[in-house]
Design an enzyme around this catalytic site. Structure first.
Site, mmCIF file in Angstrom:
data_model
loop_
_atom_site.group_PDB
_atom_site.id
_atom_site.type_symbol
_atom_site.label_atom_id
_atom_site.label_comp_id
_atom_site.label_asym_id
_atom_site.label_seq_id
_atom_site.Cartn_x
_atom_site.Cartn_y
_atom_site.Cartn_z
ATOM 1 N N CYS A 83 4.552 -0.235 -40.716
ATOM 2 C CA CYS A 83 5.719 -1.111 -40.623
ATOM 3 C C CYS A 83 5.256 -2.565 -40.619
ATOM 4 O O CYS A 83 4.216 -2.896 -40.065
ATOM 5 C CB CYS A 83 6.495 -0.829 -39.335
ATOM 6 S SG CYS A 83 8.033 -1.773 -39.238
ATOM 7 N N CYS B 26 9.596 6.905 -28.195
ATOM 8 C CA CYS B 26 9.948 5.696 -28.935
ATOM 9 C C CYS B 26 8.818 4.680 -28.913
ATOM 10 O O CYS B 26 8.240 4.412 -27.864
ATOM 11 C CB CYS B 26 11.173 5.057 -28.328
ATOM 12 S SG CYS B 26 12.625 6.018 -28.637
ATOM 13 N N CYS C 241 6.815 -5.595 -34.159
ATOM 14 C CA CYS C 241 7.308 -5.655 -32.776
ATOM 15 C C CYS C 241 6.101 -5.455 -31.857
ATOM 16 O O CYS C 241 5.306 -4.528 -32.058
ATOM 17 C CB CYS C 241 8.352 -4.576 -32.524
ATOM 18 S SG CYS C 241 9.742 -4.703 -33.658
ATOM 19 N N CYS D 22 5.183 -2.031 -30.027
ATOM 20 C CA CYS D 22 5.261 -0.805 -30.835
ATOM 21 C C CYS D 22 3.909 -0.438 -31.421
ATOM 22 O O CYS D 22 3.226 -1.276 -32.021
ATOM 23 C CB CYS D 22 6.277 -1.014 -31.953
ATOM 24 S SG CYS D 22 6.277 0.311 -33.166
ATOM 25 N N CYS E 196 13.818 12.897 -35.515
ATOM 26 C CA CYS E 196 13.547 11.467 -35.680
ATOM 27 C C CYS E 196 12.718 11.299 -36.955
ATOM 28 O O CYS E 196 11.641 11.878 -37.083
ATOM 29 C CB CYS E 196 12.801 10.945 -34.458
ATOM 30 S SG CYS E 196 12.417 9.186 -34.578
ATOM 31 N N GLU F 55 5.034 10.408 -39.634
ATOM 32 C CA GLU F 55 5.340 11.145 -38.420
ATOM 33 C C GLU F 55 6.822 11.442 -38.335
ATOM 34 O O GLU F 55 7.665 10.603 -38.663
ATOM 35 C CB GLU F 55 4.941 10.311 -37.210
ATOM 36 C CG GLU F 55 3.517 9.836 -37.318
ATOM 37 C CD GLU F 55 2.753 9.988 -36.042
ATOM 38 O OE1 GLU F 55 3.391 10.089 -34.985
ATOM 39 O OE2 GLU F 55 1.525 10.034 -36.115
HETATM 40 S S1 SF4 Z 1 9.778 -0.907 -33.411
HETATM 41 FE FE1 SF4 Z 1 7.891 -0.531 -34.637
HETATM 42 S S2 SF4 Z 1 8.556 0.743 -36.358
HETATM 43 FE FE2 SF4 Z 1 10.421 -0.194 -35.466
HETATM 44 S S3 SF4 Z 1 10.740 -2.092 -36.619
HETATM 45 FE FE3 SF4 Z 1 9.500 -2.658 -34.840
HETATM 46 S S4 SF4 Z 1 7.354 -2.517 -35.552
HETATM 47 FE FE4 SF4 Z 1 8.642 -1.404 -37.043
#
Ligand code: SF4
Length: 388
Positions: free
Chosen positions: A153, A378, A157, A160, A146, A110
């Site tokens: 990932c 975000c 987090c 996210c 972006c 993306e």
């Molecule tokens: S915010 Fe999402 S994309 Fe960014 S490091 Fe944390 S888990 Fe990975």
């Protein structure tokens, strides 16, 4: 579901076969080396670089500064341009566009286009989707792209949406810089003439794909002519990556995705804190030699009831002061996503948090959410659309 009018399987097959020897992503000696068998003189390599990185040609046949015979020979040897391709576009009511861009094996990442940068415009209304070939109207004077660095990932987090994918694979330098090329081409934007900013804050943790990420930065700052001062990379706090970054001659500005005032709160929302504490991250950040007037950005996603209280703001002030780093704080009201167990902060809590930082001398800005209606904001990037 289709992508760009073609069934997804067709794209995968076609791209898988067509991208055996992609040239996009190589420059200078790498390009000479890859094309060694043709014994090309330096000026032929420069012509190819102009075609790849300025004209953004899609096929070797379009490198019209080369004689037809040479183009045919290079293509016949299995070389392809391999410019990543936009296969789906989601358009927000606020002008933001979110793209699914296919890399060398047809897997999509993306990328988000935000006209007028982070400043934003009114409206968070209707959205739509097209095959990626709609006409764009040039009604912007500057823009931010972006960019993603990985498919998925591993950092996990808790707030996210990308984290839900896990890590699928790293992107190559060509695939990272290629997202920018594909978007510039679609928008008919030209660095040099247009003011283009890049933020490496899309899917993935750039410092867990360090070599490819930095190779992409050199490509973008080199033949693609986007000044490094217009690029910002955000990391969740990968200390070895920050220490390597501190040694780089050409590098973007640095943002740390902080999101909490202390290790305890941070561990609950960013498990990476168990590996590197906030203090260790701050020590590493202090090693980065800042340019004149440069500041480190601390990104702070406000989660309702979790990290948005005034005592948290006071702790952030103490943290920044103790670190003795020229800094600013970007506050981002958390963007909701399906299956993520947090609530948005109250608008008045966001305002109070910002005020509290500012009155104690810490520059703080509230980033306006962009493209929330198309999951482009975000923490909302996940392969929704063709495969999601
Ligand atoms: S915010 Fe999402 S994309 Fe960014 S490091 Fe944390 S888990 Fe990975």
């Amino acid at each position: 579901m289709t992508t760009g009018g073609k069934p997804l399987t067709t794209i995968l097959d076609a791209r898988g076969a067509a991208s055996e020897r992609p040239l996009f992503g190589l420059w200078n000696e790498e390009l000479s080396e890859a094309l060694q068998e043709f014994g090309l003189l330096r000026y032929r390599i420069r012509q190819l670089e102009t075609a790849l990185y300025r004209q953004k040609v899609a096929e070797i046949g379009e490198v019209t500064t080369w004689p037809r015979e040479l183009r045919e020979k290079v293509a016949a040897a299995g070389f392809r341009v391999g410019l990543p391709e936009i296969v789906e576009t989601f358009r927000s009511g606020d002008g933001t566009e979110r793209y699914l861009i296919a890399g060398n094996d047809g897997q999509t990442v993306e990328t988000v286009w935000m006209p007028e940068g982070d400043g934003g415009e009114e409206g968070d209304s209707a959205s739509n989707s097209d095959g990626g070939d709609a006409e764009s109207k040039k009604n912007w004077s500057r823009a931010t792209i972006c960019v993603s660095s990985q498919i998925g990932c591993a950092v996990n987090c808790q707030f996210c949406l990308t984290a839900k994918l896990g890590i699928i694979r790293n992107l190559t330098a060509g695939e990272i810089a290629g997202q920018v090329a594909a978007v510039l081409k679609r928008q008919e934007a030209e660095p040099g003439r247009d003011r283009i900013n890049l933020v490496f804050m899309g899917m993935g943790e750039p410092f867990l794909n360090y070599d490819a990420f930095m190779a992409a930065v050199r490509l973008l700052a080199g033949p693609m002519e986007i000044p490094e001062s217009r690029m910002t990379v955000s990391t969740s706090g990968i200390v070895p990556g920050i220490l390597r970054f501190a040694q780089e001659k050409v590098r973007p500005k640095l943002a740390i995705s902080l999101n909490a005032p202390n290790d305890e709160v941070r561990e609950g929302i960013m498990p990476v804190t168990r590996k590197w504490s906030i203090a260790e991250v701050m020590d590493a950040v202090r090693q980065v030699p800042l340019r004149q007037r440069e500041r480190i950005t601390f990104e702070y996603v406000l989660l309702g009831g979790v990290n948005d209280r005034l005592e948290h703001a006071d702790e952030v002030v103490r943290l920044v002061r103790r670190a003795q780093i020229p800094a600013k704080v970007n506050l981002i009201a958390w963007n909701p996503g399906p299956g993520i167990p947090f609530t948005m902060p109250q608008a008045e809590d966001v305002a109070r948090f910002q005020e509290r930082l500012r009155e104690q001398g810490v520059p703080a800005f509230v980033r306006r959410p962009r493209g929330r209606d198309i999951y482009a904001a975000c923490g909302q990037l996940k392969k929704t659309g063709s495969q999601g």
